[in-house]
Design a protein around this motif. Structure first.
Motif, PDB file in Angstrom:
ATOM      1  N   VAL A   1       0.764  -1.006  -0.087  1.00 40.39           N
ATOM      2  CA  VAL A   1       0.015  -0.038   0.072  1.00 40.39           C
ATOM      3  C   VAL A   1       0.957   1.202  -0.011  1.00 40.39           C
ATOM      4  N   MET A   2       1.936   1.421   0.990  1.00 41.23           N
ATOM      5  CA  MET A   2       2.858   2.534   0.945  1.00 41.23           C
ATOM      6  C   MET A   2       3.876   2.497   0.102  1.00 41.23           C
ATOM      7  N   GLU A   3       4.190   1.172  -0.395  1.00 37.57           N
ATOM      8  CA  GLU A   3       5.547   1.047  -1.355  1.00 37.57           C
ATOM      9  C   GLU A   3       5.219   0.866  -2.828  1.00 37.57           C
ATOM     10  N   LEU A   4       3.944   0.990  -3.262  1.00 39.93           N
ATOM     11  CA  LEU A   4       3.366   1.226  -4.475  1.00 39.93           C
ATOM     12  C   LEU A   4       3.749  -0.309  -5.226  1.00 39.93           C
ATOM     13  N   ASP A   5       4.621  -0.281  -6.053  1.00 41.78           N
ATOM     14  CA  ASP A   5       5.200  -1.387  -6.765  1.00 41.78           C
ATOM     15  C   ASP A   5       6.327  -1.961  -6.139  1.00 41.78           C
ATOM     16  N   GLY A   6       6.854  -1.194  -5.219  1.00 42.94           N
ATOM     17  CA  GLY A   6       8.031  -1.591  -4.493  1.00 42.94           C
ATOM     18  C   GLY A   6       9.034  -0.401  -4.543  1.00 42.94           C
TER      19      GLY A   6
ATOM     20  N   ASP B   1      19.228   4.568  -1.500  1.00 41.96           N
ATOM     21  CA  ASP B   1      18.374   3.750  -0.867  1.00 41.96           C
ATOM     22  C   ASP B   1      18.398   2.234  -1.251  1.00 41.96           C
ATOM     23  N   PRO B   2      19.501   1.175  -0.487  1.00 38.25           N
ATOM     24  CA  PRO B   2      19.726  -0.166  -1.075  1.00 38.25           C
ATOM     25  C   PRO B   2      18.489  -0.938  -1.027  1.00 38.25           C
ATOM     26  N   GLY B   3      17.272  -0.492  -0.144  1.00 37.21           N
ATOM     27  CA  GLY B   3      16.061  -1.012  -0.048  1.00 37.21           C
ATOM     28  C   GLY B   3      15.699  -1.705   1.072  1.00 37.21           C
ATOM     29  N   PRO B   4      14.587  -2.645   1.057  1.00 37.45           N
ATOM     30  CA  PRO B   4      14.198  -3.438   2.337  1.00 37.45           C
ATOM     31  C   PRO B   4      15.157  -4.424   2.927  1.00 37.45           C
ATOM     32  N   ALA B   5      15.246  -4.865   3.995  1.00 43.61           N
ATOM     33  CA  ALA B   5      15.820  -5.991   4.600  1.00 43.61           C
ATOM     34  C   ALA B   5      14.990  -7.483   3.665  1.00 43.61           C
ATOM     35  N   LYS B   6      15.526  -8.329   3.947  1.00 40.65           N
ATOM     36  CA  LYS B   6      15.106  -9.856   3.613  1.00 40.65           C
ATOM     37  C   LYS B   6      14.671  -9.704   2.233  1.00 40.65           C
TER      38      LYS B   6
ATOM     39  N   GLU C   1      31.083   3.937  -4.564  1.00 40.37           N
ATOM     40  CA  GLU C   1      31.906   4.796  -3.987  1.00 40.37           C
ATOM     41  C   GLU C   1      30.954   5.566  -2.654  1.00 40.37           C
ATOM     42  N   LEU C   2      29.872   5.444  -2.866  1.00 41.31           N
ATOM     43  CA  LEU C   2      29.298   6.123  -1.706  1.00 41.31           C
ATOM     44  C   LEU C   2      27.738   5.618  -1.806  1.00 41.31           C
ATOM     45  N   VAL C   3      26.964   5.257  -0.635  1.00 46.51           N
ATOM     46  CA  VAL C   3      25.678   5.055  -0.590  1.00 46.51           C
ATOM     47  C   VAL C   3      24.887   6.214   0.143  1.00 46.51           C
ATOM     48  N   LEU C   4      23.797   6.756  -0.440  1.00 44.10           N
ATOM     49  CA  LEU C   4      22.891   7.791   0.233  1.00 44.10           C
ATOM     50  C   LEU C   4      21.648   7.283   0.447  1.00 44.10           C
ATOM     51  N   ILE C   5      21.091   7.828   1.696  1.00 45.45           N
ATOM     52  CA  ILE C   5      19.821   7.389   2.084  1.00 45.45           C
ATOM     53  C   ILE C   5      18.935   8.681   1.956  1.00 45.45           C
ATOM     54  N   THR C   6      17.633   8.411   1.508  1.00 45.16           N
ATOM     55  CA  THR C   6      16.815   9.376   1.388  1.00 45.16           C
ATOM     56  C   THR C   6      16.006   9.621   2.646  1.00 45.16           C
ATOM     57  N   HIS C   7      15.716   8.854   3.265  1.00 45.44           N
ATOM     58  CA  HIS C   7      15.049   8.661   4.836  1.00 45.44           C
ATOM     59  C   HIS C   7      15.073   7.434   5.498  1.00 45.44           C
ATOM     60  N   ARG C   8      14.701   7.394   6.901  1.00 44.62           N
ATOM     61  CA  ARG C   8      15.010   6.584   7.772  1.00 44.62           C
ATOM     62  C   ARG C   8      13.958   4.975   7.613  1.00 44.62           C
ATOM     63  N   HIS C   9      13.103   5.299   6.623  1.00 45.42           N
ATOM     64  CA  HIS C   9      11.723   4.289   6.617  1.00 45.42           C
ATOM     65  C   HIS C   9      12.578   3.009   6.226  1.00 45.42           C
TER      66      HIS C   9
ATOM     67  N   ASP D   1      11.680   0.529   4.454  1.00 41.67           N
ATOM     68  CA  ASP D   1      11.855  -0.137   2.888  1.00 41.67           C
ATOM     69  C   ASP D   1      12.800   0.469   2.048  1.00 41.67           C
ATOM     70  N   HIS D   2      13.552   1.473   2.652  1.00 41.98           N
ATOM     71  CA  HIS D   2      14.664   2.232   1.957  1.00 41.98           C
ATOM     72  C   HIS D   2      16.245   1.942   2.562  1.00 41.98           C
TER      73      HIS D   2
END
Ligand SMILES: [Zn+2]
Length: 281
Positions: free
Chosen positions: A41-46, A64-69, A85-93, A95-96
């Motif tokens: 519902v919140m992730e749309l297609d993923g 955003d490497p994505g969700p666990a599991k 070279e670098l991983v950037l994160i858009t926010h703490r949720h 699924d990101h």
């Protein structure tokens, strides 16, 4: 939660279109996406994991490497990105950011987010900071509202501009403001800032399809929020309660009657955030 003002983008240079599970889909000459198979519902297609790299650059930036599991997704991203070279994160949720620990083990790359919690092996991001990585110029824009730590990244290469918006602007529908620390006042401010600084940029969202231009979408998002606020004000009048007294679920029933019930828990979150905003006026 309501129809998006723009249709999905046409086929991208890789020949694929969203959703393209299991395929690295090139969207601009310097940005490709790998869509994780975690629809909801919140992730749309993923969740969209973005791989940024100027043509010819030996290294890449992953956003955003994505969700666990979702080990297959994690490994596919690492393989497609090569030397990260670098991983950037858009926010703490989750699924990101859920995959970030294992992704770090896989690539050894430092990770940066707006909060200290998700910055590893490198300092946290600063608003308006300019990062030069993978042959690109990346400007950090703190855009709170969805969450307090939500951050967008304006990417520039050879006069072309794209902005990674995380969940601040999605590829379809509108976003939910997390009542834990998201606020509508912040969100309006962030949308205005994106309109001023990145109106012409290609939108590379955290979920859903990409779009050619940010401006019309951000303006639609503002209009949508203002309409919902007006509807909430009307509902409070009808219920005869103040924003402080209102029961969020009663307001949802009054305002979101046209919306699929499975979205009501998300709507309740947005209503709570909007009631908080109305109380603060
Ligand atoms: Zn989110």
């Amino acid at each position: 939660m309501s129809s998006h003002p723009l249709s999905d983008t046409e086929e991208t240079p890789s020949g694929a279109s969203h959703p393209a599970y299991g395929t690295v889909r090139e969207v601009t000459p310097f940005a490709s996406v790998l869509l994780c198979r975690n629809p909801g519902v919140m992730e749309l297609d993923g969740t969209n994991t973005w791989i940024l790299r100027a043509p010819g650059s030996p290294t890449a930036v992953v956003v955003d490497p994505g969700p666990a599991k979702h080990g297959a997704h994690r490994r596919a991203v690492a393989e497609a990105a090569g030397d990260v070279e670098l991983v950037l994160i858009t926010h703490r949720h989750h699924d990101h950011v859920g995959a970030s620990k294992k992704f770090r083990k896989l690539t050894g790359a430092p990770q940066r987010a707006y909060s200290d919690v998700y910055s590893k092996g490198a300092p946290r991001l600063r608003d308006r900071e300019v990062i030069h990585a993978a042959g690109l110029r990346i400007t950090v824009m703190h855009t709170p509202g969805h969450t307090a730590d939500s951050t967008s990244f304006l990417v520039e290469w050879e006069g072309r501009r794209a902005v990674l918006t995380g969940d601040t602007i999605l590829g379809r529908g509108t976003t939910v403001l997390d009542p834990a620390d998201g606020t509508l006042a912040d969100y309006f401010h962030s949308l205005n800032r994106l309109i001023v600084d990145a109106s012409d940029a290609v939108v590379l969202p955290g979920h859903g399809p990409d779009h050619a231009e940010l401006g019309p979408i951000a303006r639609y998002y503002k209009q949508h929020r203002e309409e919902r606020l007006e509807q909430i004000r009307d509902a409070l009048d009808r219920l005869g309660v103040t924003p402080k007294e209102a029961k969020p679920m009663k307001v949802v029933r009054a305002v979101y009657a046209d919306v699929d019930k499975k979205l009501w828990p998300a709507a309740r979150m947005s209503v709570k955030t909007q009631l908080h905003y109305l109380r603060s006026l």
